[in-house]
Enzyme design. Structure first.
Site, PDB file in Angstrom:
ATOM      1  N   LYS A 135       1.159  -1.464   0.202  1.00 27.59           N
ATOM      2  CA  LYS A 135       0.050   0.106   0.183  1.00 27.59           C
ATOM      3  C   LYS A 135       0.726   1.571  -0.135  1.00 27.59           C
ATOM      4  O   LYS A 135       1.158   1.833   0.943  1.00 27.59           O
ATOM      5  CB  LYS A 135      -0.849   0.300   1.316  1.00 27.59           C
ATOM      6  N   GLU A 187      10.866   0.918   9.823  1.00 23.56           N
ATOM      7  CA  GLU A 187      11.388   2.306   9.621  1.00 23.56           C
ATOM      8  C   GLU A 187      10.840   3.360   9.606  1.00 23.56           C
ATOM      9  O   GLU A 187       9.942   3.168   8.773  1.00 23.56           O
ATOM     10  CB  GLU A 187      11.757   1.573   8.199  1.00 23.56           C
ATOM     11  N   CYS A 240      13.946  10.375   6.020  1.00 24.03           N
ATOM     12  CA  CYS A 240      13.934   9.809   7.030  1.00 24.03           C
ATOM     13  C   CYS A 240      15.086  10.330   7.752  1.00 24.03           C
ATOM     14  O   CYS A 240      15.502  10.495   9.317  1.00 24.03           O
ATOM     15  CB  CYS A 240      13.637   8.418   7.568  1.00 24.03           C
ATOM     16  N   GLU A 251      10.632  15.589  14.651  1.00 25.80           N
ATOM     17  CA  GLU A 251      11.186  15.214  13.146  1.00 25.80           C
ATOM     18  C   GLU A 251      10.418  16.469  12.635  1.00 25.80           C
ATOM     19  O   GLU A 251       8.935  16.442  12.258  1.00 25.80           O
ATOM     20  CB  GLU A 251      11.380  13.706  12.832  1.00 25.80           C
TER      21      GLU A 251
HETATM   22  P1  NAD Z   1       3.378   8.238   7.273  1.00 28.10           P
HETATM   23  O1  NAD Z   1       3.232   7.339   9.395  1.00 28.10           O
HETATM   24  O2  NAD Z   1       2.175   9.381   7.452  1.00 28.10           O
HETATM   25  O3  NAD Z   1       2.227   6.801   6.493  1.00 28.10           O
HETATM   26  C1  NAD Z   1       2.755   6.544   5.826  1.00 28.10           C
HETATM   27  C2  NAD Z   1       2.622   4.814   5.341  1.00 28.10           C
HETATM   28  O4  NAD Z   1       1.326   4.583   6.478  1.00 28.10           O
HETATM   29  C3  NAD Z   1       1.166   5.961   3.978  1.00 28.10           C
HETATM   30  O5  NAD Z   1       1.019   4.665   3.388  1.00 28.10           O
HETATM   31  C4  NAD Z   1      -0.227   5.863   4.597  1.00 28.10           C
HETATM   32  O6  NAD Z   1      -1.441   5.286   4.069  1.00 28.10           O
HETATM   33  C5  NAD Z   1      -0.304   4.707   5.597  1.00 28.10           C
HETATM   34  N1  NAD Z   1      -0.985   3.986   6.726  1.00 28.10           N
HETATM   35  C6  NAD Z   1      -1.274   5.444   7.442  1.00 28.10           C
HETATM   36  N2  NAD Z   1      -1.983   5.422   9.192  1.00 28.10           N
HETATM   37  C7  NAD Z   1      -2.149   3.837   8.909  1.00 28.10           C
HETATM   38  C8  NAD Z   1      -2.430   2.481   9.508  1.00 28.10           C
HETATM   39  N3  NAD Z   1      -2.969   3.445  10.691  1.00 28.10           N
HETATM   40  N4  NAD Z   1      -2.272   1.792   9.533  1.00 28.10           N
HETATM   41  C9  NAD Z   1      -1.420   0.816   7.632  1.00 28.10           C
HETATM   42  N5  NAD Z   1      -1.100   2.165   7.532  1.00 28.10           N
HETATM   43  C10 NAD Z   1      -1.390   2.821   8.185  1.00 28.10           C
HETATM   44  O7  NAD Z   1       4.144   8.729   6.736  1.00 28.10           O
HETATM   45  P2  NAD Z   1       4.121   9.596   5.889  1.00 28.10           P
HETATM   46  O8  NAD Z   1       4.611  10.577   6.003  1.00 28.10           O
HETATM   47  O9  NAD Z   1       4.301   9.051   4.810  1.00 28.10           O
HETATM   48  O10 NAD Z   1       6.377   8.756   5.898  1.00 28.10           O
HETATM   49  C11 NAD Z   1       6.872  10.550   6.461  1.00 28.10           C
HETATM   50  C12 NAD Z   1       7.989   9.724   7.369  1.00 28.10           C
HETATM   51  O11 NAD Z   1       8.090   8.312   7.239  1.00 28.10           O
HETATM   52  C13 NAD Z   1       8.249  10.096   8.383  1.00 28.10           C
HETATM   53  O12 NAD Z   1       7.817  10.205   9.926  1.00 28.10           O
HETATM   54  C14 NAD Z   1       9.643   9.619   8.116  1.00 28.10           C
HETATM   55  O13 NAD Z   1      11.031   9.852   9.187  1.00 28.10           O
HETATM   56  C15 NAD Z   1       9.341   8.204   6.923  1.00 28.10           C
HETATM   57  N6  NAD Z   1      10.187   7.317   7.196  1.00 28.10           N
HETATM   58  C16 NAD Z   1      10.989   6.469   7.081  1.00 28.10           C
HETATM   59  C17 NAD Z   1      12.141   5.837   6.852  1.00 28.10           C
HETATM   60  C18 NAD Z   1      13.100   4.878   7.255  1.00 28.10           C
HETATM   61  O14 NAD Z   1      13.626   4.140   6.669  1.00 28.10           O
HETATM   62  N7  NAD Z   1      13.316   4.981   8.565  1.00 28.10           N
HETATM   63  C19 NAD Z   1      12.602   5.847   5.391  1.00 28.10           C
HETATM   64  C20 NAD Z   1      11.453   7.071   4.436  1.00 28.10           C
HETATM   65  C21 NAD Z   1      10.476   7.524   5.655  1.00 28.10           C
END
Ligand code: NAD
Length: 491
Positions: free
Chosen positions: A175, A250, A284, A380
């Site tokens: 997803k 992650e 990230c 962050e």
């Molecule tokens: P987010 O947590 O808002 O969303 C990530 C994904 O989770 C999206 O596909 C979203 O639709 C889905 N999601 C949201 N609520 C959910 C739920 N209850 N159950 C299942 N899925 C759900 O994050 P974002 O804004 O898309 O991304 C930014 C974040 O990602 C930042 O915190 C960044 O640091 C992190 N990130 C981490 C890494 C890593 O490797 N550690 C890499 C890239 C991004």
């Protein structure tokens, strides 16, 4: 005519069961350019059923390892043929410069090639025993993998999960973020073009709730791999715990970047700029907390600010552009709120700030004098905002760097070899870069400490997560076993 991105389920692009859609935006033009299928709980269940069937009845987990590797290389070849299209979708969808999107496509292709070869060439272990037996390990596929990915590297983050999952014989449902459905949907279709069996890669579009939450809560899912924010990660882990699916998370970061007084300043400035302003800081691994040794502080800062101000900003499709808008209005509002709070908290904006012309643009921003309790210092931001402090001793630098709930990565710049190793070992982080940034070898562990995640992926770390390791105990010398059992009876 707006494009449409459906789900890809069981080898076909399909709309949602109820026909629901959502709008897809181009953050540079601030126009809606496409629609995507809004996944419901029913669509999530459909996608899992497809992956389940492909795993339980389909050929994929039963293919030999060479045949599976060949199929994945075929997909990588097809992706290379569609590289421009994939990169164009990512740039249109989230606003990153096209050259960086092409870089992400190349990395996505190498994710597939690397894990295809890694599983094809892997060996198990043999454990010789004193009892007249030996035990060996086998790494069988785990089953159906649910993967949920963010918007900042739309294609790359998804492939980082899909590639090891399918290489080890699993089937999956990915997803993508609701902000960036485009490239991953195309990837699902390219898997069909590459002749992967239907149901091996399913794409479920839609929002976190209900699409993502229904997917990870489905008890037919055997593994959940998630990349996104720490807050969402906690929900995902709780949901997977209800059906005891192992999770790999992650999550967010607040990377420390330490510049010692003996650093090569040209190199340190170059990487400090990359670390916080590449992808408009939406990384990230961003070096969002910068600590500079007092003796070089003034010189470093002058050069750092000059380099930040020199980044060519503009249309992400213009080849000269190095820096562009944030990925969505919602994200622009979030980053702006942090920047607006800096004055109130007593900090100084040395350069950058919000562009007040209606675009979703925050310039490369450098902040000093923030109290260590300020939200912009601790949380962050996920934007082009760097908070700088000076330090006097190595201990102080390590203490400042480790004073965070996050522990994804850190960087340090020094020409002193002993200090490099000493400080690297004291930093509480999943990855430490010395005199560089963003260099990755896919064999190495990747993940974070504390709020930055749970588990590691990469090389054999991905193998541990995406398989069910099995111990096979073989009797090879019955006589020896009887002697040993006799001895244990005597004790
Ligand atoms: P987010 O947590 O808002 O969303 C990530 C994904 O989770 C999206 O596909 C979203 O639709 C889905 N999601 C949201 N609520 C959910 C739920 N209850 N159950 C299942 N899925 C759900 O994050 P974002 O804004 O898309 O991304 C930014 C974040 O990602 C930042 O915190 C960044 O640091 C992190 N990130 C981490 C890494 C890593 O490797 N550690 C890499 C890239 C991004």
């Amino acid at each position: 005519m707006r494009q449409f991105f459906g789900h890809v389920i069981d080898g076909e692009e399909v709309p949602s069961v109820d026909g629901g859609t959502f709008e897809v935006w181009n953050p540079w033009t601030r126009q809606v350019w496409a629609d995507a299928a809004e996944g419901t709980a029913e669509d999530a269940a459909r996608a899992v059923t497809s992956a389940r069937r492909a795993f339980d009845e389909g050929p994929w987990p039963r293919l030999g390892r060479a045949a599976r590797a060949a199929a994945i290389h075929r997909l990588a070849d097809v992706m290379e043929r569609h590289a421009d299209e994939l990169a164009t979708l990512d740039t249109t969808n989230m606003g990153k410069p096209y050259a960086q999107s092409m870089h992400d496509v190349a990395r996505s292709v190498s994710n597939f090639r690397f894990f295809a070869d890694h599983q094809r060439d892997h060996c198990g272990e043999v454990y010789p025993m004193d009892t007249g037996h030996h035990t060996y390990s086998e790494y069988g596929p785990a089953g159906v993998v649910a993967a949920v990915s963010p918007w900042n590297f739309p294609l790359m983050m998804a492939t980082w999960k899909i590639a090891p999952a399918i290489a080890w014989g699993n089937t999956c449902v990915i997803k993508p973020s609701e902000d960036t459905p485009a490239s991953v949907t195309l990837l699902g279709k390219l898997a069909i073009e590459a002749d992967l069996p239907p149901g091996v890669i399913n794409v479920l579009n839609g929002h976190g709730t209900p699409a993502g939450s229904s997917l990870v809560a489905d008890d037919r899912v055997d593994r959940v791999t998630f990349t996104g924010s720490s807050t969402t990660g906690k929900h995902v882990m709780a949901s997977a715990a209800a059906h005891l699916a192992p999770v790999s998370l992650e999550l967010g970061g607040k990377g420390a970047n330490i510049v010692f007084d003996d650093a090569d300043l040209d190199n340190a400035v170059r990487w400090a700029v990359e670390a916080i302003f590449r992808n408009s800081g939406q990384i990230c691994l961003a070096g969002s907390r910068l600590f500079v040794a007092t003796p070089v502080y003034d010189e470093f800062m002058a050069r750092f600010i000059e380099a930040a101000e020199g980044l060519t900003t503009g249309d992400p499709f213009d080849p000269a552009t190095r820096f562009s808008s944030l990925a969505s209005k919602r994200h622009f509002d979030k980053v702006s709120a942090y920047v607006n709070g800096v004055d109130l908290d007593g900090g100084k904006v040395l350069t950058g700030g919000i562009v007040e012309d209606g675009r979703w643009l925050v310039r490369p921003t450098v902040i000093t004098d923030l109290p260590l309790t300020a939200p912009a210092y601790r949380e962050e931001i996920f934007g082009p905002v760097c908070v700088v402090n000076r330090f006097d001793t190595e201990d102080e630098a390590v203490h400042l760097a480790n004073d965070t709930r996050y522990g994804l990565n850190a960087m340090l710049f020094t020409e002193n070899l002993s200090r490099a190793h000493r400080v690297a070992s004291r930093l509480r982080a999943g990855t430490v870069w010395v005199n560089c940034f963003f260099i990755r070898d896919l064999r190495t562990p990747f993940g974070g400490v504390g709020d930055s995640g749970v588990g590691r992926e990469g090389g054999t770390f991905s193998r541990e997560f995406f398989t069910e390791p099995k111990a096979v105990v073989m009797q090879i010398d019955r006589g020896k076993q009887e002697v040993v059992s006799d001895r244990s009876r005597q004790r």
